[in-house]
Design a protein around this motif. Sequence first.
Motif, short mmCIF file in Angstrom:
data_model
loop_
_atom_site.label_atom_id
_atom_site.label_comp_id
_atom_site.label_asym_id
_atom_site.label_seq_id
_atom_site.Cartn_x
_atom_site.Cartn_y
_atom_site.Cartn_z
N VAL A 197 21.80 29.66 -12.05
CA VAL A 197 22.07 27.94 -12.47
C VAL A 197 23.92 28.25 -12.15
O VAL A 197 24.58 27.03 -12.30
N PHE A 198 24.57 29.27 -12.19
CA PHE A 198 26.15 29.22 -12.09
C PHE A 198 26.39 29.27 -10.74
O PHE A 198 27.57 29.58 -10.38
N CYS A 199 25.66 29.29 -9.69
CA CYS A 199 25.86 29.40 -8.30
C CYS A 199 27.08 28.52 -7.68
O CYS A 199 27.94 29.00 -6.71
N ASP A 200 27.32 27.23 -8.59
CA ASP A 200 28.52 26.51 -8.14
C ASP A 200 29.91 26.91 -8.46
O ASP A 200 31.00 26.40 -8.28
N GLY A 201 29.83 27.86 -9.60
CA GLY A 201 31.02 28.29 -10.33
C GLY A 201 31.65 29.55 -9.32
O GLY A 201 31.13 29.77 -8.29
N LYS A 202 32.77 30.12 -10.09
CA LYS A 202 33.44 31.28 -9.42
C LYS A 202 33.01 32.61 -10.17
O LYS A 202 33.08 33.36 -9.51
N LEU A 203 32.80 32.67 -11.20
CA LEU A 203 32.87 33.87 -12.19
C LEU A 203 31.36 34.39 -11.89
O LEU A 203 31.59 35.79 -11.61
N CYS A 212 25.48 32.81 -3.71
CA CYS A 212 24.29 32.31 -3.51
C CYS A 212 23.45 32.46 -2.43
O CYS A 212 22.40 32.48 -2.06
N SER A 213 24.43 31.67 -1.41
CA SER A 213 23.86 31.53 -0.04
C SER A 213 23.32 32.66 0.80
O SER A 213 22.51 32.63 1.59
N ALA A 214 23.86 33.82 0.35
CA ALA A 214 23.57 35.12 0.90
C ALA A 214 21.94 35.75 0.18
O ALA A 214 21.43 36.49 0.46
N GLY A 215 21.54 34.94 -0.80
CA GLY A 215 20.20 35.39 -1.41
C GLY A 215 20.43 35.10 -3.02
O GLY A 215 21.35 35.57 -3.54
N LEU A 216 19.32 34.73 -3.65
CA LEU A 216 19.22 34.58 -5.02
C LEU A 216 18.86 35.89 -5.82
O LEU A 216 18.82 35.97 -7.06
N GLN A 217 18.12 36.83 -5.08
CA GLN A 217 17.73 37.91 -5.68
C GLN A 217 18.89 38.77 -6.47
O GLN A 217 18.18 39.10 -7.77
N PRO A 218 19.94 39.02 -6.40
CA PRO A 218 20.81 39.67 -6.82
C PRO A 218 20.95 38.86 -8.12
O PRO A 218 21.20 39.51 -9.44
N TYR A 219 20.97 37.59 -8.28
CA TYR A 219 21.37 36.78 -9.32
C TYR A 219 20.35 37.03 -10.43
O TYR A 219 20.32 36.72 -11.66
#
Length: 298
Positions: A197-203, A212-219
């Motif tokens: 849910v923090f994809c739009d942030g920087k931290l 996130c555009s590289a893939g969400l699995q690590p997140y």
Amino acid sequence: MTDAPDLKRMAWAEGALWVALCLAGAGCSQHSGKPQGAPPPPVHAEYDITRDVAFTPADWPQRLLADVYRPRGAGPLPSVLLLHGGAWKRGDRGQVEHTAQRLAARGFLVVNATYRFVPQHVWPVQFRDTQQALRWMRSSEGAARGIDPARIATFGYSAGGHLAALLGATADDARWGAPDLGVKAVVAGGTPADLPVFCDGKLVPAFIGKPCSAGLQPYRDASPLHHISAGDPPVFIYHAGLDRLVPIANAEAYQAALDRAGVTNEYFVIRGHGHISAHFFDRAAIDAALDFLDRYLR
């Protein structure tokens, strides 16, 4: 992130709103999930501090240190791995020294540890560092210092809360955990529990090391919420009601996931505070967390 003096000024500004809300009768905190009945009688202990104890082996990429707070008296003692915040990119043990002191005075042996930072080190380096701290606590050296390997909890705020929660949720995960890394309880404050849910942030993208555009699995891999299962230890969540850095919806989703899995949890909201000021005005939350640890570590 801002420097410590700026953080304190922000905290006092947010604190003015907290006082106004309390005086208006809005209540200063909210605590749900608290069991009926009193916890075991609290221990009041004197303690000694050993600074700069290395908890990493000789072949670890970087020598990492902890301060060990040992209550006086015979061991083995219920113990807490304490982790500071700082957006995974800064911070030190001094940030949570007040919490370490309160834990030790309550009779808990405390290992106040640090970990490597972004941008030089990204996920999962911080997680592996804190896993190593747990391994050290369970080692013969930890036992020699009085740690009871069967009674260890994790405790952290912000980035430290994230790591504390992740350690608690991954012990039975074949990919990320290990059976010898299980803990008996988790205290997680201001915790970013669901990182996508923090994809739009920087931290968070800086912590993961890729967008996130590289893939969400690590997140997802780095999210405590996505590892929750029925066998997890009890969790005490505390969060600031006005937190904008880690919105309280993250804490609510975390608690809901614990409820769905049947994991015992308590949820404490510090009303009238944001993410920064909650760290300076957390006495009631820490009081409740100490009672929680008395229930599950004693």
